[in-house]
Design an enzyme around this catalytic site. Structure first.
Site, PDB file in Angstrom:
ATOM      1  N   ARG A  27       0.825  -1.210   0.000  1.00 60.36           N
ATOM      2  CA  ARG A  27       0.000   0.000   0.000  1.00 60.36           C
ATOM      3  C   ARG A  27       0.860   1.262   0.000  1.00 60.36           C
ATOM      4  O   ARG A  27       0.377   2.332  -0.347  1.00 60.36           O
ATOM      5  CB  ARG A  27      -0.914   0.000   1.229  1.00 60.36           C
ATOM      6  N   ASN A 102      -6.250   6.159   9.872  1.00 61.78           N
ATOM      7  CA  ASN A 102      -6.172   6.371   8.426  1.00 61.78           C
ATOM      8  C   ASN A 102      -7.233   7.388   8.053  1.00 61.78           C
ATOM      9  O   ASN A 102      -8.357   7.315   8.543  1.00 61.78           O
ATOM     10  CB  ASN A 102      -6.443   5.078   7.655  1.00 61.78           C
ATOM     11  N   GLY A 103      -6.896   8.317   7.160  1.00 62.28           N
ATOM     12  CA  GLY A 103      -7.870   9.314   6.734  1.00 62.28           C
ATOM     13  C   GLY A 103      -7.404  10.720   7.041  1.00 62.28           C
ATOM     14  O   GLY A 103      -6.199  10.992   7.136  1.00 62.28           O
ATOM     15  N   GLU A 493      -6.327   7.489 -24.583  1.00 61.70           N
ATOM     16  CA  GLU A 493      -6.106   6.606 -23.445  1.00 61.70           C
ATOM     17  C   GLU A 493      -6.988   5.360 -23.528  1.00 61.70           C
ATOM     18  O   GLU A 493      -6.545   4.257 -23.199  1.00 61.70           O
ATOM     19  CB  GLU A 493      -6.362   7.365 -22.135  1.00 61.70           C
ATOM     20  N   LYS A 497      -5.527   1.543 -23.593  1.00 57.14           N
ATOM     21  CA  LYS A 497      -5.915   0.492 -22.658  1.00 57.14           C
ATOM     22  C   LYS A 497      -6.284  -0.778 -23.414  1.00 57.14           C
ATOM     23  O   LYS A 497      -5.900  -1.889 -23.027  1.00 57.14           O
ATOM     24  CB  LYS A 497      -7.106   0.938 -21.788  1.00 57.14           C
ATOM     25  N   GLU A 500      -3.146  -2.411 -25.055  1.00 61.25           N
ATOM     26  CA  GLU A 500      -2.208  -2.928 -24.055  1.00 61.25           C
ATOM     27  C   GLU A 500      -2.602  -4.313 -23.572  1.00 61.25           C
ATOM     28  O   GLU A 500      -1.743  -5.196 -23.441  1.00 61.25           O
ATOM     29  CB  GLU A 500      -2.153  -1.993 -22.841  1.00 61.25           C
ATOM     30  N   HIS A 516     -10.410  13.620 -42.861  1.00 65.40           N
ATOM     31  CA  HIS A 516      -9.067  13.807 -43.407  1.00 65.40           C
ATOM     32  C   HIS A 516      -8.282  12.493 -43.439  1.00 65.40           C
ATOM     33  O   HIS A 516      -7.053  12.509 -43.367  1.00 65.40           O
ATOM     34  CB  HIS A 516      -8.307  14.864 -42.600  1.00 65.40           C
ATOM     35  N   LYS A 622       5.927  -2.506 -15.835  1.00 62.42           N
ATOM     36  CA  LYS A 622       5.253  -1.450 -15.087  1.00 62.42           C
ATOM     37  C   LYS A 622       6.053  -0.159 -15.093  1.00 62.42           C
ATOM     38  O   LYS A 622       5.510   0.918 -15.215  1.00 62.42           O
ATOM     39  CB  LYS A 622       5.008  -1.916 -13.647  1.00 62.42           C
TER      40      LYS A 622
END
Length: 627
Positions: A27, A102-103, A493, A497, A500, A516, A622
């Site tokens: 994380r 957390n937060g 994009e 995706k 890929e 065109h 990655k």
């Protein structure tokens, strides 16, 4: 991002917690800490360290801890630097209460002033510390009235004073073998064992000890003891949650039950957008705060232009950011492939702000472009998802995208987080340059705050439809994606995706360029995905929409098969196309954050149906660390 693991039971508490935190390392974090208590002691023992968990383990080797109950935390800094002092857990004035969190506590400054007036002393820069003091104060007030209250009641009093989002774990030396947990926003998982109980921020942290868990809902509180777990709401009323048995193996657990990391990360986008925004905007003043920026505001305001360099998905984010920055800040923006930047003899200098966008922060092409910009005299700013990455270390400022680790090679939540970072930068520049006043800024921030919910709605509304469309289009050999204005980079994009992860040839094109050349490709076998959303309050958006409808008719007249991404409530487009995927309305500049969701889902389900390796597509990595 932040990790929580707590334990009450007969096992040695420190190894359980450290092992759990280790399983949550994916994380991301920048400091760690642990608090442990035991019977007969009137205090809780703490060990904390900045940096990686190994640093905390070294501290524990030098200063061991023993106990019967405890809680640990890995932190990604939002308030206060990533130092030992600011690491969790945090204590009250007495040292008998500790909190992990957390937060974000949005009203912590106001609460801090009130508590300071009541005599509380603060030793950190964090918003979390005030929670411990709120709990302490609640117990003090009860003692004064002659009616002492247990820890869980004091926590209920405290959480009702908090504004923001929180997952809490609380210990008190006065009440051994007890942990109180509460949730409003970030996830909290409660594990149930034989004479032992666990709390964690994600399943992998406790899965090696128990597979029986409760998933707390917003407004839930859990009281953990060796006798079991009691669940209540914030008013103390008992509640029931289904005890679920986790079937996943550890690797599956990290996927949160999703079949692929990519799908999990698509569904994490509402949280990623929220986390990238948290602590950086004020709903009251409309101001944007970019805390990691070393370039003074006055120097930022004097920048005459911006040069963006990025690769792949990050390049598409940069193209989208160009529209945001030019509209809100009225600054000219160039967008380059980072791999091409230094080979074109670029024009830059002290009045050009260099902006590098990279998820990993280690992309070789992007680092090379950054060094070229600096050599030409430009200050550089990095948009990056990894704290301390090379691109951030070499920059004069950084805007971290708090998306959390992204495991799937095809970027999803990192992309949407980059768009948020670019929008915040556009607002900041617009404010500094006098093009955004307070009312406009507040309005934009209010709209941005609604985006996570709209992404959630899009996910719930589009998933089944995209899965169904995958059956129809998974055998296509080519796809064409079209968009106008700020929607054109999203078309690029969407095409990326698909190619890929499904290995289908796909191309993104400006819709106005159809006549065109690309019209020659259209026949009854070609699926054409058209971004045809509109912002009814924006005349320019309405004009682009009308032009896009004309492009759709160009396609259908040639028997092309159109899948339109349209705004909910649009009754016009349904009569023109074969398929319509409706998404919630949004202002033109923020619509890309929602439009990309069905494109990601469509790519995912087509790739899955074709039997492709979704998370690790062939020939791709990655992070590209070589040119």
């Amino acid at each position: 991002m932040c990790g929580i693991v707590g334990y009450v039971g007969p096992k040695k508490v420190v190894p359980v917690i450290i092992e759990g935190l280790r399983r949550l390392e994916y994380r991301g974090y920048d400091s760690a800490g642990i608090a442990v208590g035991h019977h007969g002691s009137d205090k809780l023992d703490l060990r904390r360290a900045s940096g990686k968990l190994a640093n905390l383990e070294e501290v524990l080797r030098e200063h061991p801890l023993e106990g019967t109950f405890g809680i640990g935390h890995t932190r990604w800094a939002t308030h206060g630097r990533p130092t030992e002092e600011n690491a969790h857990p945090h204590r009250d004035c007495t040292g008998r209460i500790v909190v992990v969190h957390n937060g974000i506590v949005e009203n912590y400054l106001e609460l801090k002033r009130v508590l300071a007036a009541q005599g509380h002393k603060f030793v950190t820069e964090t918003d979390t510390e005030i929670i411990a003091h709120l709990i302490e104060q609640a117990q003090k007030d009860a003692e004064v009235s002659g009616k002492p209250i247990p820890l869980e009641v004091a926590v209920r009093v405290a959480v009702k004073r908090l504004t923001g989002a929180f997952a809490l774990g609380v210990l008190s030396s006065a009440e051994p073998d007890k942990i109180v947990a509460a949730r409003l926003g970030p996830p909290v998982i409660i594990g149930v064992g034989d004479g032992e109980s666990f709390v964690a921020s994600d399943v992998p942290g406790i899965l090696h000890h128990t597979r029986n868990v409760y998933f707390l809902a917003d407004g839930d509180m859990a009281i953990l003891t060796t006798a079991g777990v009691k669940l209540t709401d914030f008013d103390g009323r008992p509640i029931e949650r289904e005890l679920e048995h986790i079937q996943w193996d550890p690797i599956q657990a990290e996927k949160g039950g999703y079949k692929h990391f990519m799908l999990k990360e698509i569904w994490e986008q509402p949280r990623a957008v929220t986390d990238t925004t948290l602590g950086r905007v004020s709903l009251d003043s409309g101001k944007v705060f970019l805390g990691e920026m070393e370039i003074p505001d006055e120097e930022l305001a004097r920048s005459a232009s911006i040069s963006i360099a990025a690769c792949g998905t990050s390049w598409h984010a940069g193209l989208t950011g160009k529209y945001m920055i030019e509209r809100l800040a009225r600054m000219p923006v160039d967008v380059d492939y980072a791999s091409e930047y230094r080979y074109r003899d670029p024009i830059a200098g002290p009045h050009t702000l260099g902006l590098l966008i990279t998820q990993s922060g280690e992309t070789a092409d992007t680092l090379a472009a950054q060094r070229e910009m600096k050599a030409l005299g430009s200050k550089t700013v990095a948009i990056c998802n990894v704290v301390g990455a090379m691109v951030a270390r070499e920059a004069h400022g950084a805007i971290y995208t708090h998306a959390g680790p992204e495991i799937g090679v095809a970027s999803t939540k990192a992309f949407t987080s980059q768009l948020v970072a670019l929008f915040l930068l556009a607002m900041k520049l617009g404010q500094l340059r006098g093009h955004l006043d307070k009312a406009q800024s507040v309005a934009w921030i209010e709209e941005l705050s609604r985006v996570p919910v709209k992404i959630e709605e899009a996910l719930r509304g589009c998933t089944a439809q995209c899965e169904a469309l995958s059956k129809e289009f998974s055998t296509a050999r080519d796809f064409l994606y079209l968009g106008r204005g700020i929607h054109f980079p999203i078309a690029l994009e969407g095409a990326l995706k698909l190619k890929e992860i499904s290995y289908i040839h796909a191309e993104g094109y400006p819709a106005g360029e159809m006549k065109h050349g690309p019209n020659a490709l259209i026949d009854e076998t070609l699926p054409v995905v058209v971004l045809a959303t509109r912002d009814k309050s924006d005349p320019a958006s309405k004009l682009r929409y009308e032009k896009t409808l004309s492009n759709i008719q160009e396609v259908t007249a040639r028997s092309g098969r159109v899948i339109a991404i349209a705004t909910e409530g649009d009754t016009t487009i349904g009569g023109l196309v074969e398929h319509v995927i409706a998404i919630p309305p949004a202002p033109e500049l923020l619509s890309p954050l929602i439009e990309i969701v069905p494109l990601q889902l469509l790519a995912y389900y087509i790739a899955e149906r074709r039997g492709c390796d979704v998370d690790q597509p062939r020939n791709l990595a990655k992070s590209v660390t070589v040119e």
